[in-house]
Design a protein around this motif. Structure first.
Motif, PDB file in Angstrom:
ATOM      1  N   THR A  60       1.024  -1.213  -0.096  1.00 13.27           N
ATOM      2  CA  THR A  60       0.035  -0.072   0.000  1.00 13.27           C
ATOM      3  C   THR A  60       0.616   1.044   0.015  1.00 13.27           C
ATOM      4  O   THR A  60       1.898   1.358   0.821  1.00 13.27           O
ATOM      5  CB  THR A  60      -0.994  -0.141   1.124  1.00 13.27           C
ATOM      6  N   GLN A 104       1.033   5.599  -1.336  1.00 12.69           N
ATOM      7  CA  GLN A 104       0.460   7.073  -1.479  1.00 12.69           C
ATOM      8  C   GLN A 104       0.562   7.358  -2.967  1.00 12.69           C
ATOM      9  O   GLN A 104       1.509   6.977  -3.647  1.00 12.69           O
ATOM     10  CB  GLN A 104       0.929   8.035  -0.657  1.00 12.69           C
ATOM     11  N   GLU A 105      -0.456   8.082  -3.197  1.00 11.40           N
ATOM     12  CA  GLU A 105      -0.135   8.503  -4.881  1.00 11.40           C
ATOM     13  C   GLU A 105       1.022   9.274  -5.240  1.00 11.40           C
ATOM     14  O   GLU A 105       1.567  10.099  -4.142  1.00 11.40           O
ATOM     15  CB  GLU A 105      -1.375   9.380  -5.193  1.00 11.40           C
ATOM     16  N   PRO A 147      -4.075   5.816  -8.237  1.00 10.17           N
ATOM     17  CA  PRO A 147      -4.851   4.988  -7.831  1.00 10.17           C
ATOM     18  C   PRO A 147      -5.430   4.166  -8.695  1.00 10.17           C
ATOM     19  O   PRO A 147      -5.656   3.001  -8.428  1.00 10.17           O
ATOM     20  CB  PRO A 147      -6.318   5.848  -7.192  1.00 10.17           C
ATOM     21  N   SER A 163      -3.827   0.563  -8.907  1.00  9.64           N
ATOM     22  CA  SER A 163      -4.153  -0.498  -7.915  1.00  9.64           C
ATOM     23  C   SER A 163      -4.590  -1.639  -8.679  1.00  9.64           C
ATOM     24  O   SER A 163      -5.542  -1.479  -9.653  1.00  9.64           O
ATOM     25  CB  SER A 163      -5.308   0.216  -6.935  1.00  9.64           C
ATOM     26  N   ILE A 179      -2.028  -1.430  -3.654  1.00  5.35           N
ATOM     27  CA  ILE A 179      -3.172  -0.332  -3.485  1.00  5.35           C
ATOM     28  C   ILE A 179      -2.469   1.058  -3.595  1.00  5.35           C
ATOM     29  O   ILE A 179      -1.414   1.206  -2.643  1.00  5.35           O
ATOM     30  CB  ILE A 179      -3.784  -0.494  -2.220  1.00  5.35           C
ATOM     31  N   ILE A 180      -2.935   1.994  -4.113  1.00  6.48           N
ATOM     32  CA  ILE A 180      -2.538   3.251  -4.121  1.00  6.48           C
ATOM     33  C   ILE A 180      -3.367   4.187  -3.808  1.00  6.48           C
ATOM     34  O   ILE A 180      -4.497   4.146  -4.328  1.00  6.48           O
ATOM     35  CB  ILE A 180      -1.977   3.666  -5.849  1.00  6.48           C
ATOM     36  N   GLN A 181      -3.377   4.820  -2.622  1.00  2.00           N
ATOM     37  CA  GLN A 181      -4.263   5.530  -2.006  1.00  2.00           C
ATOM     38  C   GLN A 181      -4.200   7.124  -2.387  1.00  2.00           C
ATOM     39  O   GLN A 181      -2.856   7.561  -2.455  1.00  2.00           O
ATOM     40  CB  GLN A 181      -3.942   5.590  -0.642  1.00  2.00           C
ATOM     41  N   PRO A 182      -5.243   7.838  -2.547  1.00  3.39           N
ATOM     42  CA  PRO A 182      -5.157   9.344  -3.079  1.00  3.39           C
ATOM     43  C   PRO A 182      -4.551  10.090  -1.969  1.00  3.39           C
ATOM     44  O   PRO A 182      -4.616   9.843  -0.837  1.00  3.39           O
ATOM     45  CB  PRO A 182      -6.465   9.557  -3.139  1.00  3.39           C
TER      46      PRO A 182
END
Lengths: 111, 115
Positions: free
Chosen positions: A12, A14-15, A79, A82, A108-111
């Motif tokens: 996981t 971050q963007e 994101p 992902s 998973i790439i979180q915004p």
């Protein structure tokens, strides 16, 4: 025994982060594939390489034959990147499709 | 659009039912494959057809029966399945029997649940 090991299993980030997914394999492959599987299930072939490096957009795949190792890099992650990323080695005599698949890396790439 | 179309996308069936999965490719390929993907496991090759002839059957139980009427269509007939057969079933195709320089093109899969 033909083996393909991927790491990490889950990632996981971050963007915007630079992403690296690793794949190790046993001797004897003629080519290495990187595949992308989105949550809907469909699989897309990203790269097939036997030496050096390939680049497509923000994706870069490298392979080191001596170390029996390949990496998939994603620059400026988003994101929409992902997905599950699967490494597969094409082995001589490895069955009619010749492929041994890794278990995949869930990104998973979180915004 | 991947060029390989699978139907249905989702299927729920009882253990006594008979159903079929369908795969169609519009890429002019001459090899087609069925794969099974279970949770937390690598893709498993089930069947391979080259030029409509079955060339591989990886010890798949007889409750799975493939059919390849022509090089563009592939079916997987299912009967008396078990709950452990619940998985994503993926169809793929390639050119020239999947030689070293022939990438696989996958469909979107059929998510099968056996109750």
């Amino acid at each position: 025994k033909n083996e393909v090991e991927q790491s990490p299993q889950n990632l996981t980030a971050q963007e915007g982060e630079f992403i690296t997914i690793n794949c190790s394999y046993s001797v004897g492959i003629s080519a290495l594939h990187w595949l992308q599987q989105h949550p809907g299930g469909g699989i897309v072939s990203l790269f097939m390489l036997s030496s050096g490096k390939k680049k497509h957009g923000r994706l870069i795949a490298t392979i080191n034959i001596q170390e029996k190792h390949s990496s998939l890099h994603i620059t400026a992650s988003h994101p929409r990147d992902s997905a599950v990323y699967i490494c597969a080695g094409r082995y001589s005599g490895g069955g009619a499709d010749g492929l041994t698949f890794g278990k995949g890396t869930h990104l998973i790439i979180q915004p | 659009e991947t060029g390989v179309t699978q139907t249905p996308r989702h299927l729920v069936m009882g253990m006594t039912n008979k159903k079929s999965l369908k795969c169609e490719q519009h890429l002019g390929h001459n090899a087609m494959y069925w794969y099974k993907q279970s949770a937390k496991k690598p893709l498993e090759l089930m069947f391979v057809y080259n030029f409509k002839e079955q060339t591989e059957n990886n010890s798949v139980p007889s409750r799975f029966s493939p059919e390849c009427p022509n090089s563009s269509h592939l079916f997987l007939h299912l009967h008396t399945l078990q709950p452990e057969d619940s998985a994503l079933y993926l169809c793929a195709s390639s050119h020239q029997g999947g030689g070293p320089n022939s990438p696989l093109h996958f469909g979107n899969g059929t998510r099968l649940t056996v109750t």
